[in-house]
Every structure is written in C-alpha cells, then in structure tokens.
Write an enzyme that holds these catalytic residues in place. Structure first.
Site, PDB file in Angstrom:
ATOM      1  N   CYS A   1       0.830  -1.212   0.000  1.00 17.93           N
ATOM      2  CA  CYS A   1       0.000   0.000   0.000  1.00 17.93           C
ATOM      3  C   CYS A   1       0.861   1.256   0.000  1.00 17.93           C
ATOM      4  O   CYS A   1       0.388   2.332  -0.381  1.00 17.93           O
ATOM      5  CB  CYS A   1      -0.947   0.009   1.194  1.00 17.93           C
ATOM      6  SG  CYS A   1      -0.131   0.044   2.795  1.00 17.93           S
ATOM      7  N   ASN A   2       2.105   1.141   0.415  1.00 18.66           N
ATOM      8  CA  ASN A   2       2.953   2.326   0.513  1.00 18.66           C
ATOM      9  C   ASN A   2       4.093   2.367  -0.493  1.00 18.66           C
ATOM     10  O   ASN A   2       4.879   3.315  -0.484  1.00 18.66           O
ATOM     11  CB  ASN A   2       3.532   2.444   1.930  1.00 18.66           C
ATOM     12  CG  ASN A   2       2.531   3.049   2.885  1.00 18.66           C
ATOM     13  OD1 ASN A   2       1.795   3.963   2.532  1.00 18.66           O
ATOM     14  ND2 ASN A   2       2.466   2.523   4.088  1.00 18.66           N
ATOM     15  N   ARG A   3       4.227   1.345  -1.337  1.00 12.96           N
ATOM     16  CA  ARG A   3       5.335   1.359  -2.295  1.00 12.96           C
ATOM     17  C   ARG A   3       5.100   0.392  -3.442  1.00 12.96           C
ATOM     18  O   ARG A   3       4.376  -0.608  -3.307  1.00 12.96           O
ATOM     19  CB  ARG A   3       6.657   1.008  -1.596  1.00 12.96           C
ATOM     20  CG  ARG A   3       6.810  -0.445  -1.175  1.00 12.96           C
ATOM     21  CD  ARG A   3       8.124  -0.687  -0.438  1.00 12.96           C
ATOM     22  NE  ARG A   3       8.175   0.054   0.804  1.00 12.96           N
ATOM     23  CZ  ARG A   3       9.000   1.082   1.011  1.00 12.96           C
ATOM     24  NH1 ARG A   3       9.853   1.458   0.076  1.00 12.96           N
ATOM     25  NH2 ARG A   3       8.990   1.729   2.168  1.00 12.96           N
TER      26      ARG A   3
ATOM     27  N   SER B   1       9.762   2.289   6.080  1.00 13.50           N
ATOM     28  CA  SER B   1       8.301   2.237   6.140  1.00 13.50           C
ATOM     29  C   SER B   1       7.716   3.545   6.656  1.00 13.50           C
ATOM     30  O   SER B   1       8.387   4.318   7.357  1.00 13.50           O
ATOM     31  CB  SER B   1       7.845   1.090   7.044  1.00 13.50           C
ATOM     32  OG  SER B   1       8.241  -0.155   6.525  1.00 13.50           O
TER      33      SER B   1
ATOM     34  N   GLN C   1       5.010  -5.878   9.065  1.00 13.79           N
ATOM     35  CA  GLN C   1       4.297  -6.488   7.943  1.00 13.79           C
ATOM     36  C   GLN C   1       5.132  -6.483   6.665  1.00 13.79           C
ATOM     37  O   GLN C   1       5.014  -7.378   5.827  1.00 13.79           O
ATOM     38  CB  GLN C   1       2.969  -5.767   7.704  1.00 13.79           C
ATOM     39  CG  GLN C   1       2.031  -6.514   6.778  1.00 13.79           C
ATOM     40  CD  GLN C   1       0.659  -5.861   6.686  1.00 13.79           C
ATOM     41  OE1 GLN C   1       0.404  -4.852   7.343  1.00 13.79           O
ATOM     42  NE2 GLN C   1      -0.215  -6.438   5.891  1.00 13.79           N
TER      43      GLN C   1
ATOM     44  N   ALA D   1     -11.270  -8.840   5.160  1.00 15.87           N
ATOM     45  CA  ALA D   1     -11.004  -9.731   6.304  1.00 15.87           C
ATOM     46  C   ALA D   1      -9.603 -10.327   6.227  1.00 15.87           C
ATOM     47  O   ALA D   1      -9.371 -11.429   6.701  1.00 15.87           O
ATOM     48  CB  ALA D   1     -12.056 -10.847   6.348  1.00 15.87           C
TER      49      ALA D   1
ATOM     50  N   LYS E   1      -5.161  -9.653   6.590  1.00 18.57           N
ATOM     51  CA  LYS E   1      -4.269  -9.393   7.717  1.00 18.57           C
ATOM     52  C   LYS E   1      -4.459  -7.983   8.269  1.00 18.57           C
ATOM     53  O   LYS E   1      -4.450  -7.773   9.491  1.00 18.57           O
ATOM     54  CB  LYS E   1      -2.812  -9.582   7.279  1.00 18.57           C
ATOM     55  CG  LYS E   1      -1.820  -9.473   8.425  1.00 18.57           C
ATOM     56  CD  LYS E   1      -0.423  -9.867   7.996  1.00 18.57           C
ATOM     57  CE  LYS E   1       0.530  -9.820   9.183  1.00 18.57           C
ATOM     58  NZ  LYS E   1       1.907 -10.239   8.812  1.00 18.57           N
TER      59      LYS E   1
END
Length: 430
Positions: free
Chosen positions: A50-52, A109, A116, A190, A192
């Site tokens: 989601c961030n990279r 991060s 994660q 639903a 992680k």
C-alpha cells in the site's frame, strides 16, 4: 551485471499516484513476464504494497534496463512519462542493496519498524521464484534482505510495540471520533490488515463490529479469533445496507476499483447523518469524490502521517542501531557479489589442473601395473585430489575475497597468463 531498484513510495508519491502503479498479486506473473521479455532485464522481482511499488532488476546495461522498466511503469499506470518520473526513485549497485535491506527491516516504512513489510518482501521473493525471474544474484539478495530484516528485529528493539498501518488507522479514528467505542463500526475486508485493525480497536475499548468480506468463510474465521467480542459477519453483497447504518467504516480490501463513491453513498445516506470513512487500501477503496457529500469525511493512508510522527521520535535511536547491522549485511553481500567475476577464472583454472591431474594419474597407474593399480587406485586418487585442492585453496580464497576491483582484475589476468587459461575476466561489478 548490475543491480537496480526503480520505484516509488509514500516518500515520493501521494496515494492517488501509488494506486495507479499498484500491481496486485494476481497480475504479478503477467508483469514479470513482460519485464523479463525486455532485452536488458536479466532478473526481476516486484514488491507491491500500500505504501510502495518497487521493481528490482539485474541488468548488464543499467541505462537501458532502467529505461525499459520506466517505460513499463508508464504503460501500466497510464501516466505520462514526465509526470511519472517526478515520483520515481532509482537506486543502483550498493545503494540498491542497502535500500532493499532497509525496506525488509522496516526502516523505510511509513511506520518505522513495522513488521508487515518483512512478510511482503518474502512474498515478493516467492513470486519471483514461482515465475523463475530471480536468478543467482537477485535470489541471493532477496534471501539476505529477509535474513537482515529478521536480524534487525531480533537484535534491536525497533519492532517492540511498533504500530502498523492498521493501528495507526485505529488511532486516527479515535482522534477524529472521540466516542469511537459507542459507534457502529464496519470493516470491509477480512485479511491481515483487518485482523490487526480489529485487534487494535479492541485493545483500547470494547465496541461492536461488522466485518464484510467477499467470502463469508474468511469473515467468520476472523471473527472466531476474537470470541470475547461482538462481531457480526457478512459478504460484500450487503455492503451498502451495512454502510447505511454505520457511523465509521474502515476499508481494507484488495479491490482494484473504489467500492464506495459519491453516487452509491448519496442513495443511502440520511440527510444530516455523519459518516467517517478510513481507507487503508491501495488501490483506494473509497473514491475521492465522496468529499463532495455533506457530512461524509474520508481519510486514506496518507492521512496517517500525523499519527505516525508521534511514534517516530522514540524509534530514531533504535533505527541507528539497525543501520549499523545492515551495513554489515550489505558488506557481506557485496563481498559475495564482487566475487562472482572470479568464477570463470577459477573454473577454468580448476578444469585445467584437474585435466593435468587425471592425465598424470593415468600414466602413473599404468606404470604400476594393473594388480597394484586396482588395489590402490582409490587411495592414489584421493591423494592427488587432496594435493590439488590444497594447492588451489589459498589462491582461490585470496581471489574471491579481494575487495579492490583493480587488484582482483589484475590477479585474474595474471593467472590467465601464467596458466595459459582460455578465459578472460568477467565484466567487473561496480
């Protein structure tokens, strides 16, 4: 051969750009196939979170390899190259190695030290293995990066109590909705991230939740992990009915198109009733046009930075400890990587010496007579192999461990001349 990383992250691009570059797992095989079809991409792996989004490659020609990957990203995202380039970072050689290890350790991060990302790097490695796109160099780099990430977490305290994207989202919700425990809360997804979200929501105060997922079984499995809580489950088919009666909605599905937008919300929302939307998915699950509706307030992963900043200061010292460990890991990898250009010379030298050994052994055994030769051949064979191995051991170790590129290149040339080897030293690594 050279290593390069081409990508973008929460540091270089806003979420509306990152979502255009996202490559879901189901599309990774096709993306890898396209990238490996390019003439200057020898090895490749893809890390998409989601961030990279990062593409790691091994290439003989850096400029051409980077150009091919950049063109792929432009085509995939449908962004014009000039617009895309302003968000990309490109790292080469040792900088690329250090970057991947920092990523695996959680040092790059949004949430410093989050755990994660390590499983996401493992997933990227598995996908590269499954698609046979990680060769000798990239496979080793990914494995050592995963090992380095584990080492940082075991030898420093950076992961202790580290918040995740999910916990930051829960904290942001508490800041925006003071009486969160009294609200009707629903979670779309639903996986992680949803599990971590439920965990952090319940850690502060009990609340009533509804979890919706594409399949009901996955939602029920998550609910059973929190038996002490009141959790209702359902499928995304009932999404709008549930959202209609919710005060707060968290979205964390793998959908590639927005699930909630101005038009479908406008049909169900009661006038004057507020709705808080917290979208921690990339691609986004909530369209930006929902902000056009009165009393609808939407937040995404980029809005978590203020919450995360409160947690960062206490982790800076731990991050410095982690950096020193990673420097050791990088140097270890670089020693191995540099040694690869000695492989051809060493192989040719060993082949030539082994040929000489076999020829001279055959002559000696023929002189000793068949009866003696049969009885003692294994002993004599072992003796000659042992002598050869001991003679070659020190030169080979010295050649492999020589860090000075020019000195190593000169040594390989000298060996080639002295032993009349039919080889030339491989292109040096820089």
């Amino acid at each position: 051969m050279n290593i390069a990383v081409i990508g973008l992250s929460h540091k270089t691009a806003p979420v509306h750009v990152r979502e255009k570059l996202s490559i879901p797992t189901a599309q990774t095989a096709d993306a890898i196939a396209q990238l490996t079809s390019y003439p200057h991409v020898n090895e490749v792996s893809i890390l998409s979170t989601c961030n990279r989004l990062e593409i790691h490659i091994v290439t003989e020609e850096v400029e051409q390899g980077v150009r091919e990957v950049t063109q792929f990203l432009a085509e995939h995202s449908k962004l014009p190259l000039p617009e895309l380039r302003q968000h990309l970072f490109i790292l080469l050689h040792q900088d690329a190695v250090m970057h991947l290890m920092r990523v695996a350790a959680g040092l790059d991060s949004l949430v410093l030290g989050e755990g994660q990302i390590l499983s996401q790097v493992k997933h990227a490695h598995q996908l590269a293995q499954q698609n046979k796109s990680a060769g000798r160099i990239l496979d080793r780099l990914l494995k050592q990066s995963i090992s380095a990430g584990k080492r940082v977490r075991s030898e420093t305290s950076i992961g202790t109590g580290a918040v995740s994207i999910s916990s930051a989202a829960a904290e942001l919700a508490r800041l925006k909705v003071p009486n969160l425990h009294g609200c009707r809360i629903s979670i779309l997804g639903a996986g992680k991230m949803a599990r971590l979200l439920v965990q952090h929501l319940f850690s502060k105060s009990p609340c009533e939740l509804t979890i919706l997922n594409r399949t009901i079984n996955r939602a029920n499995e998550l609910a059973t992990q929190f038996r002490e809580a009141t959790i209702h489950t359902g499928t995304l088919d009932s999404m709008m009915e549930v959202v209609k009666v919710s005060d707060v909605v968290f979205t964390c599905t793998s959908a590639t198109e927005p699930l909630l937008h101005r038009d479908n919300l406008k049909e169900i929302l009661e006038p004057g009733r507020p709705l808080m939307l917290f979208d921690i998915s990339v691609p986004l699950n909530v369209h930006s046009n929902v902000s056009e509706l009165d009393n609808v307030f939407a937040f995404n992963v980029d809005d978590l930075k203020a919450v995360v900043a409160q947690n960062q200061a206490s982790r800076r010292r731990m991050a410095l400890e982690a950096e020193s460990l990673l420097e050791e890991e990088v140097e270890s990898f670089m020693d191995w990587w540099r040694s690869l250009d000695t492989v051809n010379t060493i192989s040719c030298l060993r082949t030539k010496i082994e040929t000489i050994r076999e020829q001279e052994l055959e002559k000696a055994l023929s002189r000793l007579g068949s009866e003696f030769a049969e009885k003692h051949q294994e002993v004599i064979e072992a003796l000659t192999r042992g002598i050869v191995n001991k003679i070659l051991h020190d030169p080979m170790v010295q050649l492999r461990t020589q860090r000075d590129i020019e000195a190593r290149k000169h040594a390989m040339q000298t060996l080639s001349v002295l032993f009349n080897l039919e080889t030339a030293s491989s292109e040096k690594f820089s």
